[in-house]
Design an enzyme around this catalytic site. Structure first.
Site, PDB file in Angstrom:
ATOM      1  N   HIS A   1      -3.965   7.010   1.067  1.00  0.00           N
ATOM      2  CA  HIS A   1      -4.161   5.698   0.444  1.00  0.00           C
ATOM      3  C   HIS A   1      -5.583   5.243   0.760  1.00  0.00           C
ATOM      4  O   HIS A   1      -6.036   5.344   1.898  1.00  0.00           O
ATOM      5  CB  HIS A   1      -3.129   4.707   1.003  1.00  0.00           C
ATOM      6  CG  HIS A   1      -3.516   3.284   0.792  1.00  0.00           C
ATOM      7  ND1 HIS A   1      -3.820   2.784  -0.454  1.00  0.00           N
ATOM      8  CD2 HIS A   1      -3.661   2.256   1.669  1.00  0.00           C
ATOM      9  CE1 HIS A   1      -4.129   1.503  -0.327  1.00  0.00           C
ATOM     10  NE2 HIS A   1      -4.051   1.159   0.942  1.00  0.00           N
TER      11      HIS A   1
ATOM     12  N   ASN B   1      -9.962  -0.653  -2.799  1.00  0.00           N
ATOM     13  CA  ASN B   1      -8.562  -0.426  -2.412  1.00  0.00           C
ATOM     14  C   ASN B   1      -7.669  -0.989  -3.526  1.00  0.00           C
ATOM     15  O   ASN B   1      -7.652  -2.190  -3.746  1.00  0.00           O
ATOM     16  CB  ASN B   1      -8.312  -1.135  -1.080  1.00  0.00           C
ATOM     17  CG  ASN B   1      -6.876  -1.057  -0.599  1.00  0.00           C
ATOM     18  OD1 ASN B   1      -5.967  -0.730  -1.353  1.00  0.00           O
ATOM     19  ND2 ASN B   1      -6.668  -1.383   0.661  1.00  0.00           N
TER      20      ASN B   1
ATOM     21  N   CYS C   1       0.815  -1.227   0.000  1.00  0.00           N
ATOM     22  CA  CYS C   1       0.000   0.000   0.000  1.00  0.00           C
ATOM     23  C   CYS C   1       0.844   1.271   0.000  1.00  0.00           C
ATOM     24  O   CYS C   1       0.427   2.309  -0.509  1.00  0.00           O
ATOM     25  CB  CYS C   1      -0.931   0.016   1.203  1.00  0.00           C
ATOM     26  SG  CYS C   1      -1.971  -1.435   1.259  1.00  0.00           S
TER      27      CYS C   1
HETATM   28  O1  UT7 Z   1      -4.686  -1.356   2.262  1.00  0.00           O
HETATM   29  C1  UT7 Z   1      -4.325  -2.431   3.058  1.00  0.00           C
HETATM   30  C2  UT7 Z   1      -4.518  -2.112   4.455  1.00  0.00           C
HETATM   31  N1  UT7 Z   1      -5.745  -2.714   4.905  1.00  0.00           N
HETATM   32  C3  UT7 Z   1      -6.566  -2.054   5.688  1.00  0.00           C
HETATM   33  O2  UT7 Z   1      -6.307  -0.913   5.976  1.00  0.00           O
HETATM   34  C4  UT7 Z   1      -7.759  -2.792   6.218  1.00  0.00           C
HETATM   35  C5  UT7 Z   1      -8.079  -2.319   7.621  1.00  0.00           C
HETATM   36  N2  UT7 Z   1      -9.180  -3.084   8.198  1.00  0.00           N
HETATM   37  C6  UT7 Z   1     -10.432  -2.947   7.768  1.00  0.00           C
HETATM   38  O3  UT7 Z   1     -10.692  -2.165   6.878  1.00  0.00           O
HETATM   39  C7  UT7 Z   1     -11.503  -3.733   8.472  1.00  0.00           C
HETATM   40  O4  UT7 Z   1     -10.924  -4.490   9.514  1.00  0.00           O
HETATM   41  C8  UT7 Z   1     -12.262  -4.693   7.523  1.00  0.00           C
HETATM   42  C9  UT7 Z   1     -13.159  -3.874   6.607  1.00  0.00           C
HETATM   43  C10 UT7 Z   1     -11.320  -5.541   6.733  1.00  0.00           C
HETATM   44  C11 UT7 Z   1     -13.187  -5.636   8.337  1.00  0.00           C
HETATM   45  O5  UT7 Z   1     -14.040  -4.889   9.167  1.00  0.00           O
HETATM   46  P1  UT7 Z   1     -14.157  -5.277  10.715  1.00  0.00           P
HETATM   47  O6  UT7 Z   1     -15.140  -4.361  11.278  1.00  0.00           O
HETATM   48  O7  UT7 Z   1     -12.785  -5.261  11.296  1.00  0.00           O
HETATM   49  O8  UT7 Z   1     -14.744  -6.735  10.650  1.00  0.00           O
HETATM   50  P2  UT7 Z   1     -14.178  -8.106  11.236  1.00  0.00           P
HETATM   51  O9  UT7 Z   1     -13.063  -8.614  10.389  1.00  0.00           O
HETATM   52  O10 UT7 Z   1     -13.932  -7.953  12.694  1.00  0.00           O
HETATM   53  O11 UT7 Z   1     -15.405  -9.042  11.034  1.00  0.00           O
HETATM   54  C12 UT7 Z   1     -16.652  -8.780  11.689  1.00  0.00           C
HETATM   55  C13 UT7 Z   1     -17.670  -9.796  11.204  1.00  0.00           C
HETATM   56  C14 UT7 Z   1     -17.164 -11.231  11.302  1.00  0.00           C
HETATM   57  O12 UT7 Z   1     -18.276 -12.045  11.633  1.00  0.00           O
HETATM   58  P3  UT7 Z   1     -18.511 -12.529  13.141  1.00  0.00           P
HETATM   59  O13 UT7 Z   1     -17.273 -13.319  13.502  1.00  0.00           O
HETATM   60  O14 UT7 Z   1     -18.658 -11.293  13.953  1.00  0.00           O
HETATM   61  O15 UT7 Z   1     -19.742 -13.346  13.037  1.00  0.00           O
HETATM   62  C15 UT7 Z   1     -16.740 -11.549   9.889  1.00  0.00           C
HETATM   63  O16 UT7 Z   1     -16.810 -12.912   9.585  1.00  0.00           O
HETATM   64  O17 UT7 Z   1     -17.966  -9.578   9.842  1.00  0.00           O
HETATM   65  C16 UT7 Z   1     -17.766 -10.774   9.096  1.00  0.00           C
HETATM   66  N3  UT7 Z   1     -17.307 -10.440   7.752  1.00  0.00           N
HETATM   67  C17 UT7 Z   1     -18.161 -10.199   6.739  1.00  0.00           C
HETATM   68  N4  UT7 Z   1     -19.490 -10.218   6.646  1.00  0.00           N
HETATM   69  C18 UT7 Z   1     -20.053  -9.927   5.451  1.00  0.00           C
HETATM   70  C19 UT7 Z   1     -16.050 -10.285   7.323  1.00  0.00           C
HETATM   71  N5  UT7 Z   1     -16.053  -9.945   6.022  1.00  0.00           N
HETATM   72  C20 UT7 Z   1     -17.342  -9.884   5.640  1.00  0.00           C
HETATM   73  C21 UT7 Z   1     -17.984  -9.593   4.422  1.00  0.00           C
HETATM   74  N6  UT7 Z   1     -19.332  -9.626   4.371  1.00  0.00           N
HETATM   75  N7  UT7 Z   1     -17.296  -9.276   3.330  1.00  0.00           N
END
Ligand code: UT7
Length: 349
Positions: A276, A306, A114
């Protein structure tokens, strides 16, 4: 010592628009989840066979070169940032050199994910300042759509990424009120495994549990890529999203302030911040933390997702094309991502 300036800028995004709704065909996800957590509405995917990371870079580069009033034959150095190269090796720099029929100039590949474009522009800036080169093409390009896990298992990563390319031409300027004022580069390898693609690689599980790989029986050494690895989907990127998020919201403001303070500015002096495009929530957090208005921060993750190394030049190009960046404006570019690496550049447009 001359400064370097962005003499021309271009971007290319593939035609194919993939909405959040489109992704529900492949995985258990929904528009609301993606929109609320990331701000992304749609992204672009490259044509499966007609487009590569290099061909998209060529399209962006052609525009940047034309706008810089130069030609591909006059480019004297290439810096190419990507994490999704056409080949594992050689890198995309030489592919671009060939595709654009450039002279036998140096071509450097940057592997900083990134932050790749920021690292690339910093390297090019030093070459211009030292007088070694006078017309450097700096590119960020990604074809993520080819390397993602489109099953529900990979949904936390796959919904975020999109394809595209951005390019700039750096040239020297004698003007004291124009050009790149400074660049700032950082890394912290402690978190290397938090956002990574482990395989294929040579790690052989040396670095611990996270570097999982199932190898086939091999007579001499363990294998770089194996059938077992593919069967178990160990060839896709891994991300602990929450850990990345937490670090990003600290390091983004820090590195932006570092650039501003190094040049005697405050955040209120900024005409435009191009972060970014990792997550709209991260950009909004940075905006609040630095007390910036919405007009001072450009975001287009909503349309493109992204695009890693391509996201800063695509956003910078689009902001400029929309007339949101004018001559004399103070512009900050900033990025954070896998490594972790983070970086910023402050410039007068
Ligand atoms: O450029 C590279 C650098 N990357 C970043 O800057 C990414 C930074 N992180 C993020 O943007 C966020 O952490 C994400 C958008 C990737 C994820 O959001 P989050 O609020 O951290 O979600 P999480 O990973 O904690 O997941 C929460 C829930 C989980 O379900 P349970 O365990 O609570 O039942 C996941 O399984 O959301 C679920 N989940 C989804 N649900 C629907 C994860 N991905 C998805 C999805 N659709 N695509």
């Amino acid at each position: 010592m001359p400064r370097s300036k962005i003499a021309g800028i271009g971007k290319y995004v593939p035609e194919r628009v993939v909405t959040n709704q489109d992704l529900t065909q492949y995985m258990d996800t929904d528009d609301q989840w993606i929109l609320e957590r990331t701000g992304i509405k749609e992204r672009r995917y490259a044509h499966r066979t007609e487009e590569t990371t290099t061909t998209m870079a060529v399209e962006a580069a052609k525009i940047a070169i034309e706008r810089a009033g130069t030609t591909a034959q006059e480019i004297d150095f290439i810096v190419f940032a990507t994490l999704s190269p056409d080949y594992y090796f050689p890198g995309c720099g030489v592919m671009l050199q060939r595709a654009m029929k450039m002279k036998e100039v140096g071509a450097l590949d940057v592997r900083n994910q990134c932050s790749g474009f920021l690292y690339a522009i910093s390297v090019a800036d030093q070459f211009i300042k030292s007088g070694m080169y006078k017309n450097i093409l700096v590119v960020g390009s990604e074809k993520h759509s080819f390397g993602l896990d489109f099953s529900t298992r990979g949904r936390n990563i796959s919904v975020i990424f999109g394809d595209g390319a951005g390019a700039v031409v750096l040239q020297p300027t004698e003007k004291t009120d124009q050009g790149i004022l400074s660049t700032h580069l950082h890394s912290d390898g402690e978190s290397a495994e938090i956002l990574a693609m482990y395989n294929p690689g040579t790690h052989a599980n040396h670095w611990g549990e996270k570097n999982y790989a199932d190898f086939d029986e091999a007579p001499i050494a363990q294998m770089f890529m194996s059938h077992k690895m593919i069967d178990k989907a160990q060839n896709f990127p891994f991300m602990d999203g929450q850990s990345v998020f937490k670090k990003a919201v600290v390091k983004f403001p820090e590195v932006i302030m570092e650039a501003l303070l190094a040049n005697g500015y405050q955040s209120t002096d900024l005409n435009m911040l191009i972060p970014h495009q990792a997550n709209l929530r991260i950009s909004q957090f940075v905006q609040q933390k630095l007390k910036l208005t919405e007009d001072q921060v450009y975001n287009n993750i909503q349309q493109y997702g992204n695009t890693t190394a391509a996201s800063v030049p695509i956003a910078l190009c689009e902001a400029w094309e929309k007339g949101k960046i004018k001559e004399g404006d103070l512009v900050c570019l900033a990025a954070f991502g896998s490594g972790f690496t983070w970086a910023s550049a402050l410039l007068k447009w």
